[in-house]
Write an enzyme that holds these catalytic residues in place. Structure first.
Site, short mmCIF file in Angstrom:
data_model
loop_
_atom_site.label_atom_id
_atom_site.label_comp_id
_atom_site.label_asym_id
_atom_site.label_seq_id
_atom_site.Cartn_x
_atom_site.Cartn_y
_atom_site.Cartn_z
N SER A 23 -37.00 15.61 9.51
CA SER A 23 -37.55 16.88 10.01
C SER A 23 -38.51 17.45 8.97
O SER A 23 -38.45 17.11 7.80
CB SER A 23 -36.43 17.88 10.30
OG SER A 23 -35.58 17.37 11.31
N ARG A 76 -30.25 23.30 4.56
CA ARG A 76 -30.81 21.97 4.51
C ARG A 76 -31.74 21.76 5.69
O ARG A 76 -31.75 22.53 6.63
CB ARG A 76 -29.69 20.91 4.52
CG ARG A 76 -28.73 21.05 5.67
CD ARG A 76 -27.55 20.11 5.56
NE ARG A 76 -27.91 18.72 5.65
CZ ARG A 76 -28.11 18.06 6.79
NH1 ARG A 76 -28.00 18.69 7.93
NH2 ARG A 76 -28.41 16.79 6.78
N LEU A 77 -32.52 20.70 5.59
CA LEU A 77 -33.41 20.27 6.66
C LEU A 77 -33.38 18.75 6.62
O LEU A 77 -33.56 18.15 5.56
CB LEU A 77 -34.82 20.82 6.43
CG LEU A 77 -35.84 20.66 7.56
CD1 LEU A 77 -35.36 21.32 8.85
CD2 LEU A 77 -37.18 21.25 7.13
N ASP A 78 -33.13 18.13 7.76
CA ASP A 78 -32.94 16.68 7.80
C ASP A 78 -34.11 15.91 7.21
O ASP A 78 -35.26 16.36 7.24
CB ASP A 78 -32.70 16.21 9.24
CG ASP A 78 -31.37 16.70 9.79
OD1 ASP A 78 -30.43 16.87 9.01
OD2 ASP A 78 -31.29 16.91 11.01
N PHE A 79 -33.82 14.72 6.73
CA PHE A 79 -34.80 13.80 6.16
C PHE A 79 -35.99 13.59 7.08
O PHE A 79 -37.14 13.57 6.65
CB PHE A 79 -34.08 12.46 5.89
CG PHE A 79 -34.91 11.39 5.25
CD1 PHE A 79 -35.39 11.53 3.96
CD2 PHE A 79 -35.19 10.22 5.93
CE1 PHE A 79 -36.14 10.52 3.36
CE2 PHE A 79 -35.93 9.20 5.34
CZ PHE A 79 -36.42 9.36 4.05
#
Length: 196
Positions: free
Chosen positions: A50, A45-48
């Site tokens: 980022s 995942r990759l944060d909202f």
């Protein structure tokens, strides 16, 4: 459909404020607004808030190999921070910082010459009275909001966070929302060769 069947590994430059999932009950922008390729799922995942490299595949074993924490794939981030990092702060990031009761480590943390990147929308708020700088931080862990927590712990709040590499896979000039594809067999080969 053709891409999903023939080259199921997607290297996506995830834009700022896009969720790393395909649905959202709150109506936020998701991966389904960028990709209409059936059966693929994010490998990690990759944060909202980022940006940068996100891998997606329809191969469950490959997804597991990329995302599982025991694999310890190196992930490289370019991080714009508020303030000027001291040598002591950079060393502390690699020695480890404590955040929310757990110790977080970077494999490496170095100053980075301001990279040439796309403009972010909305842009970073400029504060003329407060300097900013860029770091390159490499992790093998993948804890929730880890880079932001680490930079905050050494007095360098993160302003912008861009992931540029996951193991052997690199962003390589993709603009926000753009993606390229890799053959699954080739992706497995790259993962097997990646010893860095």
């Amino acid at each position: 459909m053709f891409l999903a069947l023939c080259m199921p590994v997607i290297l996506l430059n995830k834009p700022f404020r896009v969720l790393s999932q395909f649905t959202d009950s709150a109506g936020r922008t998701t991966l389904s607004d960028l990709l209409q390729i059936p059966a693929i799922r994010p490998a990690g995942r990759l944060d909202f808030d980022s940006e940068g490299l996100l891998l997606l595949t329809d191969d469950g074993r490959l997804q597991h190999a990329i995302a599982h924490p025991h694999r310890k794939l190196k992930k490289v981030y370019w991080v714009q921070v508020e303030g000027q990092p001291s040598r002591a702060a950079l060393e502390q990031l690699t020695r480890g910082v404590v955040s929310r009761g757990e110790t977080l480590h970077a494999v490496s943390a170095t100053r980075l010459t301001r990279p040439t990147l796309w403009e972010r929308h909305p842009p970073i708020r400029e504060r003329r009275s407060v300097a900013d700088d860029w770091l390159e931080i490499t992790l093998t862990e993948g804890k929730n909001r880890q880079v932001r927590r680490m930079t905050a712990a050494v007095g360098l709040p993160t302003l912008r966070l861009v992931r540029t590499r996951i193991g052997p896979f690199r962003l390589r000039g993709l603009q926000p929302g753009e993606y390229t594809t890799l053959d699954t067999h080739f992706a497995w080969q790259q993962l097997t060769k990646d010893t860095r």
